[in-house]
Design a protein around this motif. Structure first.
Motif: not given
Lengths: 273, 299
Positions: A65, A106, A112-114
């Motif tokens: 992340f 993402s 993985e993730f914004s």
């Protein structure tokens, strides 16, 4: 030492050159914040993370992340260099309708993730780490965050919770470049003694030169070897704007993008390495 | 209602469901913990972290419920709901106990009267607004059977079931009098709506009583088919009138005939404190006030 320092240096330099092109072409900001992360990401993606560029969503991957989403250019460049997507995509950075928006997205393979608003990724990473334990998985969860974002209370909720939940599969790096949006971190919201704070919260803590490949690598290995049911954190002392001399340790390059003269000067400096 | 929620979960969930609590739910969640060891997680009094943790679990394929009261797991952590859950379209149901004035005596901090307005504007979010235990069962099953972000707005314990046939397209036709006028109840107003319909009947005015415990914001056609042929619809809600359920249904029916009147709480009426019934009466949302206003409007 199991890795090739010269190869890592070359990787980091290529990443910086790609970032320079992206930011010069798009005239977007946060160059300094991204430059301080390059050695950390270089070690992570070449020596630490189990990731699969041809199968980015592989169940066995380590989850990474980027909490300081504004430093996305370095991660985009690293992912391109590792083969998660074609490097030509980098040229679209900041364009209207581009996959590569100027906070980490993402929708980009390997991300993985914004994030974009600060103080979000660590709590999410806690949930992911707990999910990993429930699934009895071997993969681990990593987070790269900034020092400025430690002003956010949500991070301290998570710092308190992670040792309580015994998340020894969670590893955090704080990119401690000591400059945040309006000035020096020590003047805006003093964080020190940060090591003591995190130790008191129950984390395993390492503090290293965040531009020294071997130190970063050794800090990870030390955390991996603890086996005391605690999450691990590396406070990486870094230099904002690292690698381009006239950008180093200056607040201005949190915001500014290079003009043609500065672009050519930066390119010449990086090409000498 | 809280017990109906927990009892419905208890019978249905597999090991990939997590119930996260913000250190609330005493004497409610223990049954779940007994039946599903390791699937209840107390995140402490830290709703931002709880909501982020929920997103992290959901990213790994878990179905997650975050449970707290009033505005604590809706507004305190609004950006976590917006960015972490809704933007990533994750399967998290925010279970907020005490929707409206349920905790009226506790003061404005505990008046959950903006949640629908704010959360319904977020991407992918579905509103689950049960009005009685039957509807709570329906809403909980909806949450179990459908992915994506949801708000489950829970009233207090002790609401009576209002007799009604099975729902069509998420709408219960509680009273079907073939009238051109309908009262549309949302959330905890169902019992009040039933009482209002009775008072109107005493004055020889027939109305249909509808209840809409599930509002799928992206599926207006579900509701249009049922509502479009009414001449007049009165929408009642225990929520700020501006941007609440009334506004949602008005937007659904923008190009259709019904004349729509909305009854809710006015946003600046925020300094009143007292039991739920007292505050509803001050807001004009008691059965007497509503039936009088409706009588005046239909002439």
């Amino acid at each position: 030492m199991t890795f090739n320092i010269d190869k890592l240096k070359q990787f980091a330099n290529t990443v910086r050159l790609d970032m320079l092109d992206m930011i010069y072409k798009s005239q977007t900001s946060h160059f300094g914040s991204a430059l301080s992360t390059v050695e950390i990401l270089t070690v992570l993606y070449n020596e630490i993370l189990q990731v699969f560029p041809q199968n980015p969503k592989s169940e066995n991957r380590d989850r990474f992340f980027l909490s300081k989403g504004h430093a996305c250019t370095s991660l985009y460049a690293v992912l391109a260099e590792k083969g998660f997507f074609d490097k030509t995509l980098l040229q679209t950075y900041g364009d209207d309708g581009s996959l590569l928006m100027s906070h980490i997205s993402s929708f980009v393979p390997g991300v993985e993730f914004s994030t974009g608003s600060l103080g979000h990724a660590l709590p999410v990473a806690l949930g992911t780490a707990m999910a990993g334990k429930k699934k009895k998985s071997d993969w681990r969860v990593f987070v790269l965050m900034s020092d400025g974002e430690l002003d956010e209370g949500s991070n301290w909720e998570a710092f308190l919770a992670a040792p309580n939940f015994k998340l020894d599969n969670l590893f955090v790096v704080i990119d401690c470049n000591k400059i945040q949006a309006m000035g020096e971190t020590k003047d805006i919201m003093q964080l020190e003694p940060l090591t003591d704070k995190l130790l008191a919260f129950g984390w395993n803590v390492e503090r290293v030169d965040g531009h020294d490949f071997e130190s970063i690598h050794n800090a990870f290995q030390s955390l991996f070897n603890k086996n005391n049911a605690r999450p691990g954190i590396i406070i990486a002392d870094t230099v904002k704007g690292k690698g381009i001399s006239f950008m180093e340790n200056t607040l201005l390059w949190h915001y500014k993008s290079p003009n043609q003269e500065q672009y050519l000067a930066a390119q010449a400096e990086l090409n000498q390495i | 209602m809280r017990n109906t929620f927990i009892n419905t979960l208890n019978g249905k969930v597999d090991e990939n469901t997590m119930l996260l609590i913000g250190d609330l739910g005493f004497s409610i969640v223990e049954k779940f913990a007994e039946n599903h060891p390791g699937q209840l997680l107390n995140c402490g009094v830290a709703e931002q972290n709880m909501t982020g943790i929920a997103a992290g679990f959901a990213m790994e394929g878990f179905k997650v419920f975050t449970y707290s009261i009033a505005n604590f797991n809706t507004l305190r952590c609004l950006e976590q709901i917006r960015n972490d859950i809704c933007y990533h379209n994750l399967d998290v149901t925010v279970v907020s106990v005490g929707g409206g004035f349920v905790y009226g005596s506790a003061g404005y901090s505990h008046h959950a009267v903006q949640d629908v307005a704010i959360l319904s504007s977020l991407p992918h979010m579905t509103m689950l607004l049960p009005g009685d235990p039957d509807e709570m069962t329906y809403c909980t099953n909806y949450a179990l059977n459908n992915k994506g972000p949801k708000l489950l707005r829970v009233g207090k314990n002790g609401e009576k079931n209002v007799p009604k046939p099975a729902p069509i397209s998420n709408i219960y036709k509680v009273i079907d009098s073939q009238a051109p006028i309908a009262i549309l109840s949302t959330g905890g107003m169902l019992n009040t709506g039933f009482e209002v319909a009775g008072k109107l009947k005493e004055q020889n005015v027939d109305v249909d009583l509808l209840s809409s415990p599930v509002i799928e914001i992206e599926q207006p056609e579900l509701y249009i088919d049922i509502l479009k042929d009414y001449k007049t619809i009165f929408i009642i809600e225990e929520h700020i009138r501006l941007h609440g359920c009334g506004s949602i249904f008005k937007s659904f029916l923008e190009y259709y005939p019904p004349k729509i009147y909305t009854f809710g709480i006015e946003r600046n009426d925020c300094h009143n404190v007292g039991k739920q019934g007292y505050l509803l009466k001050l807001a004009g949302l008691d059965a007497d006030s509503l039936s009088e206003k409706i009588m005046r409007l239909i002439g």
